[in-house]
Design an enzyme around this catalytic site. Sequence first.
Site, PDB file in Angstrom:
ATOM      1  N   THR A 143     -38.797  12.283   1.435  1.00 53.49           N
ATOM      2  CA  THR A 143     -37.467  12.047   0.875  1.00 53.49           C
ATOM      3  C   THR A 143     -36.850  13.393   0.509  1.00 53.49           C
ATOM      4  O   THR A 143     -37.504  14.235  -0.116  1.00 53.49           O
ATOM      5  CB  THR A 143     -37.520  11.150  -0.371  1.00 53.49           C
ATOM      6  OG1 THR A 143     -37.912   9.830   0.029  1.00 53.49           O
ATOM      7  CG2 THR A 143     -36.155  11.053  -1.048  1.00 53.49           C
ATOM      8  N   PHE A 162     -34.052  15.345  -1.609  1.00 55.21           N
ATOM      9  CA  PHE A 162     -33.244  15.219  -2.823  1.00 55.21           C
ATOM     10  C   PHE A 162     -32.244  16.367  -2.894  1.00 55.21           C
ATOM     11  O   PHE A 162     -32.549  17.484  -2.478  1.00 55.21           O
ATOM     12  CB  PHE A 162     -34.124  15.278  -4.082  1.00 55.21           C
ATOM     13  CG  PHE A 162     -35.082  14.136  -4.238  1.00 55.21           C
ATOM     14  CD1 PHE A 162     -34.770  13.036  -5.031  1.00 55.21           C
ATOM     15  CD2 PHE A 162     -36.323  14.155  -3.607  1.00 55.21           C
ATOM     16  CE1 PHE A 162     -35.659  11.992  -5.191  1.00 55.21           C
ATOM     17  CE2 PHE A 162     -37.222  13.113  -3.757  1.00 55.21           C
ATOM     18  CZ  PHE A 162     -36.889  12.025  -4.551  1.00 55.21           C
TER      19      PHE A 162
END
Length: 671
Positions: A549, A551
């Site tokens: 992921t 960010f």
Amino acid sequence: MVIVLKSGISAEEKKALSKFLGSQNFKTNEIAGEEKTIIAAVGRLKMDPREVEVLPGVERVIPISKPYKMASREFKPQNSVVEIAAPSGQLIRVGGQRIVAMAGPCAVESREQMMAVAKRVAESGATILRGGAYKPRTSPYSFQGLGEEGCKILKEAGDKYGLPVVTECVAAEYIPAMQKAGIDCYQVGARNMQNFEMLKRLGKINKPVILKRGLSATIEEWLMSAEYLLSSGCENVILCERGIRTYERATRNTLDLSAVPILRGLTHLPIIVDPSHALGIRDKVSPMALAAVAAGADGIIVEVHCNPDKALSDGPQSLYPEQFDKLMRDIDAFAPILGREVAHLRKNESPAKIVGVKPAGKKSANGAAAKKSAQKLAVAFCGKRGAYAEQAIARHFDGEAEALPVDSFREIFQSVLDGRADYGMVPIENSLAGSVYENYDNLAAFEDVSIVSSVTLRIQHALLGVKGARLSDIKSVYSHPQGFAQCSNFLAEHSGWNKIDAVSTASAAKLVGESGSASNAAIASAVNAKYYKLSVIEESIEDDPKNYTRFFVIAANHFVARKKGDLAASLAFRAQKAEGVKPNAVSFVFSTKNEPGSLYNCLGVFDKNKLNLTRLESRPVHGETWKYNFYADAELSPDERNVEYVSGVLEALAKAAQGVRLLGVYSAETR
């Protein structure tokens, strides 16, 4: 006419152009923008634009048909934003996607009165303090204000509670005293809207001006008054609808909210609404303030008094502080529906510290001093303790920042904007589940927030249950929708389970722990097991071990100090410069023109500038059917990591697109 100058125009060419325009009886005003420098020329009604277009240094000439030239959409297609500096250095921006609240008493009556009101309106969410020092009253026997002393009291109250101040200028001779007192924004009342000599004097001091509509003025007459300010040198004009005189007597005036959307099509200037003077009745003010926001106003200016029954001026229309507080809470709840943000004062008194914003694994050169400073940082994330975002915070800031949990992605942005957090950690995409579209929408909606860094975290999911629970016991599983998407293969093997969405994976683990039921399980990081007294039933249940992921680390733009013509996005370089790290990524959001090949032309800008486009996403524009924003991420090579290069790309993209905004220039981890 509007004359757009070429980027490389020489001083001699500019001087010759000005001389020519002067010989043709044109009055000129040069405006240096972030992308282009233009000259607004007002004079002869009939002149062939080609006479100017052929002159050296001129890129193009845009004729303007409206009698109000500089106030018109033809002069400037993009919405203007007026910046008013707060005592802390925060820039209060009126215009764009923001909703600003200005509040205070009708008249400055005493130091005690102003201090009490300033405290209450600041606590409720006002960003600008209003108060009348000079009062133009219908009766010569009514309270006329405290004059110069009132200006000093107003400014003292504003400084104490961090609010810039606005007060009415009723005559040109009072301007020096108002300047001496440090008034931040000048208001022109309805009775003075066509006091042209005063408007010209105000325009020359180039301070922000709120121009109220006259009692019986048409919209065109109102805009012509704005033209006086603009043509005299004022670059920051805010229009204020405050009701007009009609035959209706049920209210003090008739609030013409239709003027707001009409003005949107005619002018680029910000528009606010004063429901207090329009209605004249306290209990009618809040509903019409909300209606003004719904109509598209950029803000409201309302009267608030701690003891309105004893007010020396306009007590019946002044809100009690409790009423204003409720109004602000209603606007806060209403704004997301409109796709807008509410401007707030930051809680801290200085810009967010930059220490700690650095790529993972980088140690601060300042050692213990840097660690001490960084410990004061607060970084907002969505979810509960143990969330992946919290792990990203710990890794990116080397454990030197305090993680601040909030309940939604939007609240991360609002916390950063308000100053409750110095930074925010927001997920933007996952290598398996794709984009987090909500945060792309938040980046567009929150214009005062920029990307300052990027971090990538490997995501390892586990199935967590209460102590003693077995796989065969599970009937319901909790997780964030992204968690479900990233474990789709595992869930397909257990198709009978009831999937229940949670705010975050950590929130899911907390819910399962609190339920105490063996039939419930959560998909989350294994670190949550110790936080919520759970057991790991199965590990590594994600579809692909290459599950990452990305960010974004976001920060507020409130404290940008720049000269006219500088690239607004220079803010985005601040974190990297502070740590000696060069940026390697840049992000834009833009919309295309409604014509064939428009997207192709926009993408061609990246090709011509040899900028490697790494991601392109489209999202519908809120409130505009079939119109889309495009989000573009690109790599910056080592020889392109400078403000000038990005400025050139932004300028070229602005020509090809209908609208463009730089979201950030930052350091991004590569894998």
